[in-house]
Design a protein around this motif. Structure first.
Motif, mmCIF file in Angstrom:
data_model
loop_
_atom_site.group_PDB
_atom_site.id
_atom_site.type_symbol
_atom_site.label_atom_id
_atom_site.label_comp_id
_atom_site.label_asym_id
_atom_site.label_seq_id
_atom_site.Cartn_x
_atom_site.Cartn_y
_atom_site.Cartn_z
ATOM 1 N N ARG A 1 -9.518 18.793 118.350
ATOM 2 C CA ARG A 1 -11.062 19.039 118.448
ATOM 3 C C ARG A 1 -11.402 17.679 118.123
ATOM 4 O O ARG A 1 -11.134 16.918 117.142
ATOM 5 C CB ARG A 1 -11.708 20.134 118.041
ATOM 6 N N GLN A 2 -12.640 17.134 118.795
ATOM 7 C CA GLN A 2 -13.387 16.017 118.156
ATOM 8 C C GLN A 2 -14.817 16.159 118.507
ATOM 9 O O GLN A 2 -15.369 16.608 119.469
ATOM 10 C CB GLN A 2 -12.768 14.593 119.338
ATOM 11 N N ALA A 3 -15.332 16.240 117.404
ATOM 12 C CA ALA A 3 -17.043 16.350 117.289
ATOM 13 C C ALA A 3 -17.462 14.954 117.382
ATOM 14 O O ALA A 3 -16.965 13.863 116.923
ATOM 15 C CB ALA A 3 -17.147 17.149 115.860
ATOM 16 N N PRO A 4 -18.928 14.816 117.769
ATOM 17 C CA PRO A 4 -19.557 13.549 117.905
ATOM 18 C C PRO A 4 -19.387 12.805 116.626
ATOM 19 O O PRO A 4 -19.686 13.230 115.540
ATOM 20 C CB PRO A 4 -21.020 14.065 118.367
ATOM 21 N N GLY A 5 -18.969 11.391 116.882
ATOM 22 C CA GLY A 5 -18.752 10.734 115.688
ATOM 23 C C GLY A 5 -17.954 10.780 114.691
ATOM 24 O O GLY A 5 -17.747 10.424 113.547
ATOM 25 N N LYS A 6 -16.819 11.732 115.053
ATOM 26 C CA LYS A 6 -15.644 12.106 114.016
ATOM 27 C C LYS A 6 -14.488 11.713 115.016
ATOM 28 O O LYS A 6 -14.384 11.644 116.197
ATOM 29 C CB LYS A 6 -15.826 13.672 113.674
ATOM 30 N N GLU A 7 -13.557 11.780 114.123
ATOM 31 C CA GLU A 7 -12.037 11.491 114.616
ATOM 32 C C GLU A 7 -11.625 12.852 115.367
ATOM 33 O O GLU A 7 -11.902 14.023 114.844
ATOM 34 C CB GLU A 7 -11.288 10.911 113.482
ATOM 35 N N ARG A 8 -10.658 12.849 116.264
ATOM 36 C CA ARG A 8 -9.955 13.877 116.738
ATOM 37 C C ARG A 8 -9.119 14.478 115.694
ATOM 38 O O ARG A 8 -8.552 13.797 114.795
ATOM 39 C CB ARG A 8 -9.120 13.529 117.951
ATOM 40 N N GLU A 9 -9.177 15.720 115.590
ATOM 41 C CA GLU A 9 -8.373 16.387 114.330
ATOM 42 C C GLU A 9 -7.763 17.698 114.835
ATOM 43 O O GLU A 9 -7.881 18.517 115.902
ATOM 44 C CB GLU A 9 -9.556 17.012 113.479
ATOM 45 N N PHE A 10 -6.498 18.053 114.307
ATOM 46 C CA PHE A 10 -5.809 19.022 114.735
ATOM 47 C C PHE A 10 -6.400 20.554 114.391
ATOM 48 O O PHE A 10 -7.091 20.601 113.331
ATOM 49 C CB PHE A 10 -4.146 18.724 113.826
ATOM 50 N N VAL A 11 -6.119 21.304 115.273
ATOM 51 C CA VAL A 11 -6.725 22.526 115.106
ATOM 52 C C VAL A 11 -5.352 23.304 115.189
ATOM 53 O O VAL A 11 -5.395 24.350 114.080
ATOM 54 C CB VAL A 11 -7.630 23.043 116.212
ATOM 55 N N ALA A 12 -4.517 23.642 115.896
ATOM 56 C CA ALA A 12 -3.529 24.786 115.981
ATOM 57 C C ALA A 12 -2.287 24.184 117.049
ATOM 58 O O ALA A 12 -2.576 23.337 117.826
ATOM 59 C CB ALA A 12 -3.949 25.729 116.230
ATOM 60 N N ALA A 13 -1.369 24.480 116.723
ATOM 61 C CA ALA A 13 -0.064 24.280 117.671
ATOM 62 C C ALA A 13 0.957 25.511 117.567
ATOM 63 O O ALA A 13 1.040 26.485 116.825
ATOM 64 C CB ALA A 13 0.718 23.131 117.121
ATOM 65 N N ILE A 14 1.769 25.319 118.682
ATOM 66 C CA ILE A 14 2.746 26.439 118.845
ATOM 67 C C ILE A 14 3.852 25.989 119.622
ATOM 68 O O ILE A 14 3.677 25.030 120.658
ATOM 69 C CB ILE A 14 2.053 27.728 119.712
ATOM 70 N N ARG A 15 5.213 26.296 119.239
ATOM 71 C CA ARG A 15 6.203 25.938 120.363
ATOM 72 C C ARG A 15 6.241 26.706 121.208
ATOM 73 O O ARG A 15 5.737 27.862 121.299
ATOM 74 C CB ARG A 15 7.572 26.225 119.403
ATOM 75 N N TRP A 16 6.545 25.961 122.377
ATOM 76 C CA TRP A 16 6.720 26.545 123.700
ATOM 77 C C TRP A 16 7.329 28.010 123.653
ATOM 78 O O TRP A 16 7.077 28.854 124.539
ATOM 79 C CB TRP A 16 7.142 25.972 124.889
ATOM 80 N N SER A 17 8.306 27.909 122.856
ATOM 81 C CA SER A 17 9.155 29.416 122.931
ATOM 82 C C SER A 17 8.100 30.575 122.126
ATOM 83 O O SER A 17 8.505 31.586 121.962
ATOM 84 C CB SER A 17 10.303 29.234 122.030
ATOM 85 N N GLY A 18 7.072 30.157 121.248
ATOM 86 C CA GLY A 18 6.500 31.127 120.838
ATOM 87 C C GLY A 18 6.880 31.432 119.476
ATOM 88 O O GLY A 18 6.166 32.494 118.648
ATOM 89 N N SER A 19 7.953 30.817 118.927
ATOM 90 C CA SER A 19 8.579 31.013 117.764
ATOM 91 C C SER A 19 7.929 30.758 116.573
ATOM 92 O O SER A 19 8.036 31.278 115.277
ATOM 93 C CB SER A 19 10.135 30.679 117.711
ATOM 94 N N SER A 20 6.934 29.720 116.647
ATOM 95 C CA SER A 20 6.312 29.264 115.660
ATOM 96 C C SER A 20 4.997 28.928 115.788
ATOM 97 O O SER A 20 4.787 28.288 116.947
ATOM 98 C CB SER A 20 7.033 27.922 114.803
ATOM 99 N N THR A 21 4.026 29.176 114.900
ATOM 100 C CA THR A 21 2.587 28.718 115.263
ATOM 101 C C THR A 21 2.115 27.961 113.669
ATOM 102 O O THR A 21 2.677 28.096 112.823
ATOM 103 C CB THR A 21 1.595 29.982 115.347
ATOM 104 N N TYR A 22 1.148 27.198 114.176
ATOM 105 C CA TYR A 22 0.580 26.341 112.854
ATOM 106 C C TYR A 22 -1.103 26.220 113.170
ATOM 107 O O TYR A 22 -1.636 26.112 114.350
ATOM 108 C CB TYR A 22 1.224 24.953 112.919
ATOM 109 N N TYR A 23 -1.605 26.111 111.854
ATOM 110 C CA TYR A 23 -3.101 26.136 111.983
ATOM 111 C C TYR A 23 -3.755 25.277 110.799
ATOM 112 O O TYR A 23 -3.133 24.991 109.922
ATOM 113 C CB TYR A 23 -3.607 27.612 111.904
ATOM 114 N N THR A 24 -4.913 24.588 111.200
ATOM 115 C CA THR A 24 -5.433 23.941 110.136
ATOM 116 C C THR A 24 -6.145 24.908 109.516
ATOM 117 O O THR A 24 -6.383 26.061 109.680
ATOM 118 C CB THR A 24 -6.387 22.735 110.429
#
Length: 125
Positions: A38-61
């Motif tokens: 996500r990127q808010a006005p005036g801020k850098e793009r930041e990581f929110v969440a990710a998932i392996r396509w297999s669904g085996s692992s998820t990650y969150y900020t």
């Protein structure tokens, strides 16, 4: 050429929920990681969440843990970001991205190969 198309953004009151979708044009994303940024006005793009396509692992900020859930439907080539208990500080343009080759887990921003056009999420107080 791979296309990622986000949808589901909008205006919601604080405490509300939204579900973002990321539809991929490519059928095979085996070993890929799909991320939401996500990127808010005036801020850098930041990581929110990710998932392996297999669904085996998820990650969150840290700021979204317990409030956001990333998931996927491989049959539909679509990944989702369910956002609950939204706060005004969650207001941003949300992007999905796909990383096929990466050295970090989850991949760093620069390691994503494909990006969607973004969808606006606005949370009013």
């Amino acid at each position: 050429q791979v296309q990622l198309v986000e949808s589901g953004g909008g205006l919601v009151q604080a405490g509300g929920s939204l579900r973002l979708s990321c539809a991929a044009s490519r059928r095979t994303f085996r070993n890929y990681v799909i991320g939401w940024f996500r990127q808010a006005p005036g801020k850098e793009r930041e990581f929110v969440a990710a998932i392996r396509w297999s669904g085996s692992s998820t990650y969150y900020t840290g700021s979204v843990k317990g409030r956001f859930t990333i998931s996927g439907d491989n049959a539909k080539n679509t990944m989702y970001l369910q956002m609950s208990s939204l706060k005004p500080e969650d207001t941003a343009v949300y992007y999905c991205a796909a990383a096929g080759s990466y050295d970090h887990t989850p991949p760093l921003l620069g390691e994503y190969d494909y990006w969607g056009q973004g969808t606006q999420v606005t949370v009013s107080s």
